[in-house]
Design an enzyme around this catalytic site. Structure first.
Site, mmCIF file in Angstrom:
data_model
loop_
_atom_site.group_PDB
_atom_site.id
_atom_site.type_symbol
_atom_site.label_atom_id
_atom_site.label_comp_id
_atom_site.label_asym_id
_atom_site.label_seq_id
_atom_site.Cartn_x
_atom_site.Cartn_y
_atom_site.Cartn_z
ATOM 1 N N CYS A 40 -9.767 -3.001 -10.457
ATOM 2 C CA CYS A 40 -9.355 -1.679 -9.680
ATOM 3 C C CYS A 40 -7.967 -2.030 -9.079
ATOM 4 O O CYS A 40 -7.343 -1.083 -8.455
ATOM 5 C CB CYS A 40 -10.388 -1.257 -8.670
ATOM 6 S SG CYS A 40 -10.692 -2.338 -7.229
ATOM 7 N N ARG A 66 2.193 -9.363 -0.665
ATOM 8 C CA ARG A 66 2.516 -8.415 -1.757
ATOM 9 C C ARG A 66 3.565 -7.099 -1.087
ATOM 10 O O ARG A 66 4.076 -6.289 -1.876
ATOM 11 C CB ARG A 66 1.247 -7.748 -1.994
ATOM 12 C CG ARG A 66 0.404 -7.036 -0.901
ATOM 13 C CD ARG A 66 -0.869 -7.067 -1.116
ATOM 14 N NE ARG A 66 -1.067 -5.445 -1.775
ATOM 15 C CZ ARG A 66 -2.313 -4.830 -1.866
ATOM 16 N NH1 ARG A 66 -3.528 -5.614 -1.602
ATOM 17 N NH2 ARG A 66 -2.490 -3.483 -2.302
ATOM 18 N N ARG A 77 -10.312 4.560 -1.595
ATOM 19 C CA ARG A 77 -10.023 3.494 -0.484
ATOM 20 C C ARG A 77 -10.358 4.462 0.873
ATOM 21 O O ARG A 77 -9.248 4.937 1.378
ATOM 22 C CB ARG A 77 -8.505 3.421 -0.584
ATOM 23 C CG ARG A 77 -8.157 2.344 -1.770
ATOM 24 C CD ARG A 77 -6.559 2.230 -1.599
ATOM 25 N NE ARG A 77 -6.231 0.899 -2.381
ATOM 26 C CZ ARG A 77 -5.662 0.892 -3.534
ATOM 27 N NH1 ARG A 77 -5.596 2.058 -4.304
ATOM 28 N NH2 ARG A 77 -5.543 -0.038 -4.291
ATOM 29 N N HIS A 135 0.586 -1.377 0.030
ATOM 30 C CA HIS A 135 -0.073 -0.066 0.032
ATOM 31 C C HIS A 135 0.748 1.194 -0.087
ATOM 32 O O HIS A 135 0.353 2.185 -0.366
ATOM 33 C CB HIS A 135 -1.037 0.046 1.082
ATOM 34 C CG HIS A 135 -2.314 -1.059 0.943
ATOM 35 N ND1 HIS A 135 -1.996 -2.355 1.193
ATOM 36 C CD2 HIS A 135 -3.264 -0.894 0.138
ATOM 37 C CE1 HIS A 135 -3.070 -2.933 0.787
ATOM 38 N NE2 HIS A 135 -3.869 -2.154 0.161
ATOM 39 N N GLU A 166 -11.039 -10.620 -4.666
ATOM 40 C CA GLU A 166 -9.749 -10.459 -4.108
ATOM 41 C C GLU A 166 -9.134 -11.992 -3.565
ATOM 42 O O GLU A 166 -8.108 -11.802 -3.174
ATOM 43 C CB GLU A 166 -9.172 -9.095 -3.379
ATOM 44 C CG GLU A 166 -10.263 -8.765 -2.590
ATOM 45 C CD GLU A 166 -9.948 -7.273 -2.122
ATOM 46 O OE1 GLU A 166 -9.030 -6.624 -2.587
ATOM 47 O OE2 GLU A 166 -10.724 -6.691 -1.322
ATOM 48 N N ARG A 220 -15.431 2.465 -1.191
ATOM 49 C CA ARG A 220 -15.137 0.994 -0.696
ATOM 50 C C ARG A 220 -14.880 1.021 0.876
ATOM 51 O O ARG A 220 -14.510 1.946 1.551
ATOM 52 C CB ARG A 220 -13.768 0.342 -1.061
ATOM 53 C CG ARG A 220 -13.529 -0.874 -0.725
ATOM 54 C CD ARG A 220 -12.185 -1.679 -0.888
ATOM 55 N NE ARG A 220 -11.028 -0.788 -0.173
ATOM 56 C CZ ARG A 220 -9.889 -0.994 -0.685
ATOM 57 N NH1 ARG A 220 -9.544 -2.206 -1.616
ATOM 58 N NH2 ARG A 220 -8.785 -0.506 -0.227
ATOM 59 N N ASN A 228 -4.404 -6.896 -6.790
ATOM 60 C CA ASN A 228 -3.328 -6.736 -6.015
ATOM 61 C C ASN A 228 -3.430 -7.940 -4.776
ATOM 62 O O ASN A 228 -2.445 -8.624 -4.785
ATOM 63 C CB ASN A 228 -3.445 -5.610 -5.192
ATOM 64 C CG ASN A 228 -3.095 -4.273 -6.127
ATOM 65 O OD1 ASN A 228 -2.919 -4.393 -7.503
ATOM 66 N ND2 ASN A 228 -3.814 -3.200 -5.591
ATOM 67 N N ASP A 229 -4.562 -8.247 -4.359
ATOM 68 C CA ASP A 229 -4.602 -9.075 -3.265
ATOM 69 C C ASP A 229 -4.887 -10.486 -4.153
ATOM 70 O O ASP A 229 -4.385 -11.465 -3.561
ATOM 71 C CB ASP A 229 -5.706 -8.958 -2.323
ATOM 72 C CG ASP A 229 -5.582 -7.715 -1.129
ATOM 73 O OD1 ASP A 229 -4.355 -8.021 -0.559
ATOM 74 O OD2 ASP A 229 -6.098 -6.900 -1.090
#
Ligand code: PEP
Ligand code: MG
Length: 594
Positions: free
Chosen positions: A529, A492, A322, A215, A458, A359, A481-482
């Site tokens: 996303c 990650r 986010r 992140h 995810e 989100r 990403n996840d």
């Protein structure tokens, strides 16, 4: 001597500037430039802080004399003597004055900069006893900083833009010390730290740790400044004030570059700027492929104020807000309903009628609420109480957020997106909470609006249960990403396994492809996303897999649009199917690209 350090590409472009080393524990110290007229005031602030600590030590010395056994009081007394001596140390005092007077650093920044330099000297000492004195210097600086707290000046946001000026070649070659960009070097930076630096003076970031889609890296990318993470040792190898070049495209940091290297990178930097300038011509061009397929390019944002950048980049809405960034760095005081409502409303109004996908909070793993609350108690925080699990574990907090989002929906198009769902029971509970939040607002007679409901895909289990999700949700958003992290069991945020973090692994592509296909078959909306959406090298593949909605950092939108405009989905479809069944999709893309 020139040398290079290799890390991971995070944010593209070239930055050239002087190194500012910041200890991880002190990144929350304010960094801004003062006006020349304030030099004396700023030096006085440090002096007052130091005098306060000296007085405090004198008082302690007096009381130590009457304390406990003789050896203890002797030892304590000796330590206080050392602290007093260090407080009078010319190296510390002159150094701080230098950073304030010659570089116009604010007092706290000057103090911590000089501390880093002195700490290095101690690290290099042969004698163990002397080496250990480093912690004494750290302690006294900490105390001076605390003593100065009451006199703190306005924070980073009010920094002057001086540090952002690009240096001329002459600046660089003449080693001019004033008015050149600064590059932040730290062992680690949390997402909340990064957010603090969003308005800051830094032209680039380098960290020892972190993966490409950590992140912290994502926030760096959203700031659209060059950054390299996962260098392992940059904070040890680079010294305060060294000249450094960040080559964000190659993931390389060049330290103490020679004039020839500087000139070459200066040229590259101008090329990057020219290319960016060229892309702005596409701002008002609709994102339509050669064969007439319309593509929706949306923005990922962290703060309501980012809506401006989203609009400026030509985004057709926000595909991912986010919201957790509203919750971070607040020492546990979470935003209440009114504060959240105002923030979401600002984002909705900022987007001027375009949809905003909010989100619900995704706290946990590498996104702690505060630096002090990093999850060190659990072996695998990424597999632990994170995102929707965290929300469901604290219904009052979750309901507060849901009410705020529903209220903001009265001001424009809002989509409510839920992260990290995997189980049918979680879906049921989430929907029940949303109904409950509506009922609470009804009871209070408070206005709220309709929302489209979306779930993030995810976790592989979710990708394999898309049909279940589509029974309950209006749209899905693939958080690659996840999804990559959990499919490949690769943290990650961990640079040591970053080479295995592969968006093109056949298993990942299959999960992405099947999710898109099922949504399309059922006529439901689907977007990506995660960082894959903003990676121009993957745009054609995602188009070929049927994706028509991409959400990314505003800075990436025009480059992706350029790819869309050059694409023909009638050809990309069959090609993507070949990529999908290949043992090595990357090879197919590289050798048989269209
Ligand atoms: C993702 O996982 O792809 C995503 C977009 O969510 P985040 O990066 O915030 O975890
Ligand atoms: Mg995610």
């Amino acid at each position: 001597m020139t040398f290079a350090i290799h890390g991971l590409t995070v944010s593209r472009g070239i930055a050239i500037g002087r190194a500012v080393l910041v200890a991880s524990s002190r990144v929350d110290v304010a960094h801004y430039f003062i006006d020349a007229a304030d030099i004396a005031t700023e030096i006085d602030r440090v002096r007052a802080g130091r005098d306060a600590v000296v007085d405090e030590i004198h008082r302690l010395q007096a009381s130590v004399a009457h304390m406990g056994p003789k050896e203890t009081s002797h030892e304590l007394g000796a330590m206080l003597d050392v602290h007093l001596m260090l407080l009078q140390d010319a190296e510390l005092i002159n150094g701080v004055k230098h950073w304030i007077t010659d570089r116009l650093y604010n007092a706290e920044w000057a103090l911590t900069t000089q501390l880093e330099i002195i700490a290095r000297y101690f690290d290099e000492m042969e004698d163990e006893y002397l080496r250990e004195r480093k912690s004494d210097v750290e302690q006294i600086v900490e105390r001076v900083l605390r003593a100065m707290q009451g006199t703190a000046s306005p924070l980073v946001a009010q920094s002057s833009p001086r540090g952002l000026r690009k240096p001329s070649q002459q600046d660089l070659l003449l080693d001019d010390t004033v008015d050149v960009p600064l590059v932040l070097i730290a062992h680690d930076l949390s997402p909340a730290d990064m957010l603090q630096f969003k308005q800051s003076v830094f032209a680039g970031f380098i960290t020892d740790v972190g993966g490409k889609t950590s992140h912290t890296a994502i926030v760096a990318r959203s700031m659209d400044i060059p950054a390299v993470v996962g260098t392992r040792s940059c904070s040890q190898l680079i010294r305060q004030d060294d000249w450094v070049i960040i080559d964000g495209d190659a993931g390389v940091v060049i330290v103490d570059p020679s004039p020839i290297i500087l000139a070459e990178y200066g040229f590259k930097q101008r090329q990057v700027e020219l290319e960016r300038g060229r892309l702005t011509r596409l701002l008002h061009t609709p994102a339509v492929t050669l064969d007439g397929e319309k593509v929706q390019l949306l923005a990922n944002i962290e703060m309501p104020e980012d809506a401006q950048a989203a609009l400026k980049a030509g985004a057709l809405g926000v595909g991912l807000f986010r919201s957790e960034f509203l919750f971070m760095g607040r020492q546990g005081h979470l935003p209440d309903e009114e504060e959240q409502y105002q923030a979401y409303k600002r984002a909705v109004e900022g987007m001027q009628g375009l949809p905003v996908t909010i989100r619900t909070v995704d706290i946990g793993a590498d996104k702690p609420l505060d630096n002090s609350q990093r999850d060190t108690g659990h072996l695998n925080p990424a597999l632990g109480l994170r995102a929707i699990r965290w929300s469901l574990a604290d219904p009052a907090m979750f309901l507060t957020q849901l009410r705020a989002i529903l209220r903001a929906a009265a001001h424009g198009q809002v989509h409510l997106l839920v992260p990290m769902l995997a189980h049918a029971s979680e879906i049921r509970q989430t929907l029940a909470h949303i109904d409950h939040a509506r009922a609470m607002l009804d009871n209070r007679g408070v206005l709220y609006g309709p929302v489209k409901l979306g779930a993030m895909i995810e976790i592989p289990a979710a990708a394999l249960s898309v049909k279940l999700f589509l029974k309950h949700f209006d749209f899905l958003s693939i958080g690659t990403n996840d999804l990559i992290q959990y499919t490949l069991a690769i943290d990650r945020a961990d640079e040591s396994v970053a080479h295995l973090y592969d968006p093109l692994h056949p298993a990942v592509l299959r999960l992405v492809s099947e999710t898109i296909a099922e949504c399309r078959a059922q006529g439901k909306g689907v977007s990506v996303c995660g960082e894959m959406a903003g990676d121009v090298s993957l745009t054609r593949l995602l188009l070929g897999l049927g994706l028509r909605s991409f959400s990314m950092h505003p800075a990436q939108i025009l480059a992706v649009k350029q790819e869309v405009l050059r694409s023909d989905t009638t050809k990309l479809g069959p090609w993507a199917q070949r990529v999908l069944v290949a043992d090595d999709p990357a090879e197919v893309i590289a050798t048989k690209g269209l």
